[in-house]
Write a protein that holds these residues in place. Structure first.
Motif, PDB file in Angstrom:
ATOM      1  N   SER A   1      39.793 -17.086   0.299  1.00  0.00           N
ATOM      2  CA  SER A   1      39.364 -18.435   0.689  1.00  0.00           C
ATOM      3  C   SER A   1      37.909 -18.474   1.162  1.00  0.00           C
ATOM      4  O   SER A   1      37.301 -19.530   1.204  1.00  0.00           O
ATOM      5  CB  SER A   1      40.283 -18.984   1.778  1.00  0.00           C
ATOM      6  OG  SER A   1      39.958 -18.404   3.016  1.00  0.00           O
TER       7      SER A   1
ATOM      8  N   GLU B   1      35.495 -24.530  -3.982  1.00  0.00           N
ATOM      9  CA  GLU B   1      36.069 -25.254  -2.845  1.00  0.00           C
ATOM     10  C   GLU B   1      37.567 -25.481  -3.029  1.00  0.00           C
ATOM     11  O   GLU B   1      38.335 -25.409  -2.066  1.00  0.00           O
ATOM     12  CB  GLU B   1      35.323 -26.593  -2.689  1.00  0.00           C
ATOM     13  CG  GLU B   1      35.181 -27.063  -1.272  1.00  0.00           C
ATOM     14  CD  GLU B   1      34.637 -26.008  -0.327  1.00  0.00           C
ATOM     15  OE1 GLU B   1      35.409 -25.583   0.547  1.00  0.00           O
ATOM     16  OE2 GLU B   1      33.464 -25.587  -0.455  1.00  0.00           O
TER      17      GLU B   1
ATOM     18  N   ALA C   1      39.128 -22.218  -2.228  1.00  0.00           N
ATOM     19  CA  ALA C   1      39.081 -21.995  -0.779  1.00  0.00           C
ATOM     20  C   ALA C   1      40.175 -22.782  -0.076  1.00  0.00           C
ATOM     21  O   ALA C   1      40.918 -22.245   0.750  1.00  0.00           O
ATOM     22  CB  ALA C   1      37.715 -22.397  -0.240  1.00  0.00           C
TER      23      ALA C   1
ATOM     24  N   PHE D   1      43.795 -21.425  -0.998  1.00  0.00           N
ATOM     25  CA  PHE D   1      44.136 -20.126  -0.408  1.00  0.00           C
ATOM     26  C   PHE D   1      44.191 -20.193   1.115  1.00  0.00           C
ATOM     27  O   PHE D   1      45.040 -19.564   1.726  1.00  0.00           O
ATOM     28  CB  PHE D   1      43.162 -19.038  -0.890  1.00  0.00           C
ATOM     29  CG  PHE D   1      43.553 -18.474  -2.230  1.00  0.00           C
ATOM     30  CD1 PHE D   1      43.279 -19.158  -3.399  1.00  0.00           C
ATOM     31  CD2 PHE D   1      44.233 -17.275  -2.320  1.00  0.00           C
ATOM     32  CE1 PHE D   1      43.660 -18.655  -4.638  1.00  0.00           C
ATOM     33  CE2 PHE D   1      44.618 -16.751  -3.558  1.00  0.00           C
ATOM     34  CZ  PHE D   1      44.332 -17.450  -4.718  1.00  0.00           C
ATOM     35  N   ALA D   2      43.293 -20.960   1.722  1.00  0.00           N
ATOM     36  CA  ALA D   2      43.309 -21.028   3.189  1.00  0.00           C
ATOM     37  C   ALA D   2      44.572 -21.721   3.677  1.00  0.00           C
ATOM     38  O   ALA D   2      45.209 -21.273   4.632  1.00  0.00           O
ATOM     39  CB  ALA D   2      42.070 -21.762   3.707  1.00  0.00           C
ATOM     40  N   SER D   3      44.971 -22.821   3.006  1.00  0.00           N
ATOM     41  CA  SER D   3      46.163 -23.508   3.517  1.00  0.00           C
ATOM     42  C   SER D   3      47.424 -22.695   3.255  1.00  0.00           C
ATOM     43  O   SER D   3      48.337 -22.700   4.080  1.00  0.00           O
ATOM     44  CB  SER D   3      46.293 -24.933   2.966  1.00  0.00           C
ATOM     45  OG  SER D   3      45.572 -25.092   1.803  1.00  0.00           O
TER      46      SER D   3
ATOM     47  N   ILE E   1      40.246 -24.909   7.288  1.00  0.00           N
ATOM     48  CA  ILE E   1      40.944 -25.759   6.319  1.00  0.00           C
ATOM     49  C   ILE E   1      40.385 -27.189   6.392  1.00  0.00           C
ATOM     50  O   ILE E   1      40.099 -27.807   5.362  1.00  0.00           O
ATOM     51  CB  ILE E   1      42.470 -25.758   6.581  1.00  0.00           C
ATOM     52  CG1 ILE E   1      43.057 -24.378   6.271  1.00  0.00           C
ATOM     53  CG2 ILE E   1      43.176 -26.820   5.745  1.00  0.00           C
ATOM     54  CD1 ILE E   1      44.504 -24.213   6.671  1.00  0.00           C
TER      55      ILE E   1
ATOM     56  N   SER F   1      36.856 -27.302   4.951  1.00  0.00           N
ATOM     57  CA  SER F   1      36.910 -27.110   3.499  1.00  0.00           C
ATOM     58  C   SER F   1      37.392 -28.373   2.808  1.00  0.00           C
ATOM     59  O   SER F   1      36.884 -28.747   1.745  1.00  0.00           O
ATOM     60  CB  SER F   1      37.847 -25.957   3.148  1.00  0.00           C
ATOM     61  OG  SER F   1      37.305 -24.757   3.586  1.00  0.00           O
TER      62      SER F   1
ATOM     63  N   GLY G   1      36.721 -13.161  -3.635  1.00  0.00           N
ATOM     64  CA  GLY G   1      36.489 -14.571  -3.924  1.00  0.00           C
ATOM     65  C   GLY G   1      35.678 -14.792  -5.182  1.00  0.00           C
ATOM     66  O   GLY G   1      36.006 -15.655  -6.002  1.00  0.00           O
TER      67      GLY G   1
ATOM     68  N   ALA H   1      49.663 -21.252  -4.482  1.00  0.00           N
ATOM     69  CA  ALA H   1      48.215 -21.458  -4.563  1.00  0.00           C
ATOM     70  C   ALA H   1      47.823 -21.883  -5.975  1.00  0.00           C
ATOM     71  O   ALA H   1      47.017 -22.808  -6.159  1.00  0.00           O
ATOM     72  CB  ALA H   1      47.483 -20.185  -4.161  1.00  0.00           C
TER      73      ALA H   1
END
Lengths: 320, 440
Positions: free
Chosen positions: B75, B101, B104, B107-109, B149, B152, B250, B408
């Motif tokens: 992310s 984005e 990002a 993957f972050a969530s 999150i 982003s 990434g 994802a």
């Protein structure tokens, strides 16, 4: 006594009698109630009333004969035990001394601990290890449990305050709070923590028990368990389960403030500082700065030889 | 007139992929069914406890935590592409910013969900907020990941506002509800200079803000390990070591996504060979930095060979984990650097293939960081069954690990079906700009 209070004016006889009747009955009932009440209260206040501290920390007064009727909900008992468990025992600083020269790997400490805390065979708050520092130094047996560090890494990393350090030195775990992240397992350098990976051994038998944070019973799936210095026994003024179970006089337990520790086998009480001084007491991995409350006496002049069958297992740890 | 024609072509090219087609439905069907199978595995874990996984008291963090670290790592690319490259004004990166984005955000969530799958008591998730202790790195991690999150999401949304307006205007055939959503999300965009100024400034502020937060999420994640005193984790360079490794993973993820979009969405004119060439160079750059940190991480303890470090390193270099260790280092790091140094290897297909190796290597590298250390604690592992000593993931555990990866991909697929994957507004703007300069 009440008829005299009535003063009729300009009333017919019938009305008078009627009213007299009502007032009379009312006054008799009311008066006697007040009289009885005052008397009752006077009597009670003197002998039959007791003060009770509720779980919410309120002081209330109840009848002594009602004390047995006070219904404590499971939640109230739980809250009380958790509160008491976090406060610890005032004025004490518990310490343990483990004399490695006497350990024969009898494992009575392990079995008594497992049965007290309802643990599975592969879980044991205390375990006797076959230790060897390097390939050239002699092996020995070492009981190892939570070191109840004064600077505990597990407490530092816990995200929800489930594991905590009490003023009396004991590190406990509240399995009603634990979220099962196992950060404490990762942080503990002594591998002293265990997890309930599946349903606990006595889940069915224990399901009606109220959780006692000082015993960590009933065990809960998905939470941590570890050595508690037998906080429940200590509260009753008894020695911990493992200490009492050892047949070989390995364990001493006591209060650092009193400078006295008692041997679990011989029941002999000795000076804590002197015991360490005379026998070269040390703490496990002192270089990590965790400041354990468990002290070890070196395996000097062992009263029991290290078994040949255990040599291989002791060496295993030294190989990559 | 010609300009109008050109911008119309661009708009229709970049909007073409926003529609339902057979390939999409089949792809989503496959993903969805696989995801449901994995969710079924998770229900077994919920019922029977974490014991259905291979993790035990000594190796208590396994695939789930490795996966979590991987997700946080991937992310981070959003920050590098939109914020760092955007702020220093690197023009070639701007068409790729939205892809970065989306990755990002997805993957972050999902990283947040991965950590829940590792909890013994997921029902007590809220305790982290009710009883949270500020001393615990887990609480720091949750805080920064949440902030990351949110930023982003904003960094994805703000540049999209003009594009939503374009979507509403041009996608006349789209379902009514979809057009209504576009209209609401476009916030009455009229392309006035004032609006343009607001959006430019907001994006700039967010781009600056996200840099420390992004460093924060992966540094704090590395501290989950480095803040313990275990041999193999007890390292002062874990923060930068993780952050540099995150950029490698990434970049590889963005390159793979670029390749997919270029061919499936017919965007050859927008995601060009030049972009692959530049991204490959960026990948080499971040990989070299990561290689440098690897050298430090293994060479320094390897020179001293302290008792427990030695046991750990022997295990990695020649022991049970040697094959995996050398595969990740050579196939996932050293060879990709060498291969991508050659110009002819920086064409789309070879770059994409190399990126797959890098990304898979990055996943296994997280496993190498997380698992072997726990197999060698300071005190011996005794009096327990054999499966406590050596960690072997179970099938259920593997399925639960695959679930977030599928999720994802599902999020990325859906997002790229409802929003233009290349920023239309910016592309048109850049088309106008050089002409303006030329007219002067």
């Amino acid at each position: 006594m009440s008829e005299k209070e009535d003063k009729p004016k300009n009333k017919t006889r019938r009305e008078f009698l009627q009213e007299l009747g009502y007032v009379g009955i009312g006054a008799v009932i009311g008066g006697s109630a007040i009289f009885a009440g005052i008397n009752y209260d006077k009597r009670k206040r003197q002998i039959d009333r007791i003060k009770v501290l509720t779980a919410e920390n309120e002081l209330i007064e109840i009848d002594r004969k009602d004390a047995g009727k006070v219904v404590k909900s499971k939640q109230e008992v739980l809250t009380y035990l958790q509160k008491e468990g976090r406060e610890g025992i005032v004025g004490k600083r518990w310490v343990m001394v483990i004399d490695l020269s006497r350990c024969r790997n009898a494992r009575k400490c392990m079995s008594s601990c497992q049965s007290a805390h309802h643990l599975r065979p592969e879980q044991s708050h205390i375990t006797t290890l076959k230790m060897q520092e390097s390939l050239d130094t002699p092996p020995y047996y070492m009981p190892k449990q939570c070191q109840h560090c004064d600077n505990p890494p597990c407490v530092a990393v816990c995200p929800v305050d489930a594991t905590f350090k009490r003023p009396d030195g004991i590190v406990l775990i509240d399995n009603e709070r634990c979220i099962g992240c196992r950060f404490c397992i990762a942080a503990c350098p002594y591998s002293a923590r265990y997890f309930n990976w599946s349903k606990p051994l006595h889940e069915q038998e224990d399901k009606d028990l109220t959780y006692n944070v000082e015993l960590n019973v009933p065990q809960r799936k998905g939470t941590i368990t570890k050595c508690l210095f037998s906080a429940d026994r200590v509260r009753e003024g008894k020695l911990p389960y493992c200490v009492g179970a050892c047949p070989n006089g390995v364990f001493y337990f006591g209060d650092e403030n009193e400078d006295a520790v008692t041997n679990g086998t011989t029941k002999e009480t000795v000076r804590f500082k002197k015991l360490l001084e005379d026998n070269g007491g040390y703490r496990l991995m002192a270089e990590l700065g965790t400041n354990p409350r468990v002290y070890y006496l070196p395996p000097k002049g062992k009263s029991y030889p290290f078994q040949d069958k255990d040599r291989e297992e002791a060496e295993e740890h030294l190989k990559g | 007139m010609l300009d109008q024609l050109k911008s119309d072509t661009i708009t229709s090219d970049l909007l073409r992929h926003i529609r339902l087609n057979k390939a999409f439905i089949i792809w989503m069907g496959v993903l969805g069914i696989s995801f449901l199978v994995c969710i079924y595995a998770y229900t077994i874990q919920l019922r029977d406890g974490l014991g259905v996984a291979g993790i035990r008291d000594y190796v208590s963090w396994g695939l789930y935590i490795s996966n979590f670290v991987f997700f946080v790592a991937v992310s981070l690319i959003g920050m590098l592409m939109t914020a760092v490259l955007g702020l220093i004004g690197i023009k070639w990166a701007s068409p790729l910013a939205r892809i970065a984005e989306i990755i990002a955000l997805a993957f972050a969530s999902v990283a947040g969900l991965v950590i829940i799958s590792d909890m013994g008591r997921p029902d007590r998730l809220l305790y982290v907020f009710i009883h949270g202790r500020v001393q615990s790195p887990i609480v720091w991690d949750i805080t920064v990941v949440t902030i990351y999150i949110i930023i982003s999401l904003l960094l994805l949304y703000l540049p999209l506002i003009p594009d939503f307006k374009i979507c509403y205007d041009k996608l006349e055939k789209a379902p009514k509800i979809q057009r209504t959503i576009y209209k609401i999300l476009s916030l009455n965009w009229n392309n006035t200079p004032e609006q343009q100024k607001i959006i430019k400034n907001s994006i700039r502020v967010l781009a600056i803000l996200i840099i420390p937060v992004a460093f924060g999420i992966h540094t704090v994640t590395s501290w989950l390990f480095a803040n313990t005193s275990r041999a193999g984790w007890d390292s002062t360079i874990f923060g930068p070591y993780f952050v540099s490794g995150a950029f490698v993973a990434g970049c590889a993820a963005v390159i793979i996504a670029m390749y997919f979009y270029r061919y499936n969405y017919k965007l050859k004119d927008y995601i060009t060979d030049m972009h692959f060439d530049k991204m490959a160079k960026l990948l080499v750059l971040v990989s070299l930095v990561y290689l440098y940190f690897n050298l430090n991480e293994f060479m320094v303890p390897g020179y001293k060979m302290k008792k427990f470090d030695a046991i750990h390193l022997n295990e990695l270099f020649t022991g049970a984990h040697a094959l995996l260790f050398w595969s990740t280092q050579l196939l996932g790091l050293v060879l990709p650097i060498i291969i991508l140094l050659f110009k002819q290897m920086r064409k789309p297909l070879p770059v994409m293939v190399v990126s797959i190796f890098v990304l898979v290597g990055a996943w296994f590298k997280r496993y190498i960081i997380v698992v072997p250390t726990q197999e060698h604690p300071y005190l011996p592992i005794q009096n327990v069954p054999l499966n406590f000593k050596f960690y072997t993931p179970t099938l259920i555990e593997i399925l639960i690990t695959i679930a977030p990866i599928l999720l994802a991909i599902i999020i990325i697929t859906i997002l790229s079906k409802v929003i233009p994957i290349i920023p239309i507004h910016e592309t048109l703007e850049e088309l106008e700009e050089p002409e303006k300069v030329g007219n002067k």
